[in-house]
Every structure is written in C-alpha cells, then in structure tokens.
Write a protein that holds these residues in place. Structure first.
Motif, short mmCIF file in Angstrom:
data_model
loop_
_atom_site.label_atom_id
_atom_site.label_comp_id
_atom_site.label_asym_id
_atom_site.label_seq_id
_atom_site.Cartn_x
_atom_site.Cartn_y
_atom_site.Cartn_z
N GLN A 1 0.84 -1.20 0.00
CA GLN A 1 0.00 0.00 0.00
C GLN A 1 0.87 1.25 0.00
OE1 GLN A 1 -2.63 0.41 3.33
NE2 GLN A 1 -3.94 1.87 2.26
N GLY B 1 2.20 1.72 -3.46
CA GLY B 1 1.13 2.22 -4.32
C GLY B 1 0.82 3.68 -4.06
N ASP B 2 0.81 4.07 -2.79
CA ASP B 2 0.57 5.47 -2.45
C ASP B 2 1.69 6.36 -3.00
OD1 ASP B 2 -1.75 4.81 -1.13
OD2 ASP B 2 -0.84 4.87 0.88
N PHE C 1 3.53 5.78 -5.74
CA PHE C 1 3.32 5.93 -7.18
C PHE C 1 2.17 6.88 -7.46
CE2 PHE C 1 5.55 1.76 -7.85
CZ PHE C 1 6.55 2.28 -8.66
N ALA C 2 1.09 6.79 -6.70
CA ALA C 2 -0.06 7.68 -6.90
C ALA C 2 0.35 9.13 -6.69
CB ALA C 2 -1.20 7.30 -5.96
N GLU C 3 1.15 9.38 -5.67
CA GLU C 3 1.61 10.74 -5.39
C GLU C 3 2.48 11.28 -6.54
OE1 GLU C 3 1.79 14.27 -3.29
OE2 GLU C 3 0.57 12.50 -2.87
N PHE D 1 2.35 10.41 -9.75
CA PHE D 1 1.50 10.73 -10.90
C PHE D 1 0.62 11.95 -10.63
CE2 PHE D 1 2.50 6.28 -12.03
CZ PHE D 1 3.04 6.55 -13.28
N ARG D 2 0.17 12.11 -9.39
CA ARG D 2 -0.61 13.29 -9.03
C ARG D 2 0.23 14.55 -9.21
NH1 ARG D 2 -1.80 11.88 -3.84
NH2 ARG D 2 -2.97 10.12 -4.61
N ASN D 3 1.48 14.50 -8.77
CA ASN D 3 2.36 15.66 -8.90
C ASN D 3 2.69 15.96 -10.36
OD1 ASN D 3 2.43 16.11 -6.17
ND2 ASN D 3 4.27 14.92 -5.84
#
Length: 51
Positions: A29, A32-33, A35-37, A39-41
């Motif tokens: 998790q 995954g968090d 990677f999400a951060e 892509f968000r940035n």
C-alpha cells in the motif's frame, strides 16, 4: 547467476507475503501510495504549465 538470484528473491517475497500478510500489505500500500503521489504531482505540473 542473475536468473537464479531473481528466482530466489521472488521465492523469498512470496514466502514473506505468505507468512506476514499484514505487514506485506502495508508495504504494498505504501508503494502504491508513492506511485499515486508521483503521478498526481506530474498532473499538477502539467496543469500548471498550461495555465
């Protein structure tokens, strides 16, 4: 030799997940968090470029 090390690492990861599913899930998790951060940035950066 590289192939053998790769298989050993894979087996150890599967063993770790099988014996410690809670901590393994937290690690997954967290990754995954992360990677999400990222892509968000990237999305924020591209949105700011278009303004």
């Amino acid at each position: 030799m590289k192939k053998a090390i790769g298989w050993i690492v894979l087996i150890l990861i599967i063993f770790y997940i099988g014996t410690n599913p809670g901590p393994a899930a937290e690690i997954a998790q967290g990754i995954g968090d992360g990677f999400a951060e990222v892509f968000r940035n990237i999305g924020v950066f591209l949105r700011e470029l278009s303004d």
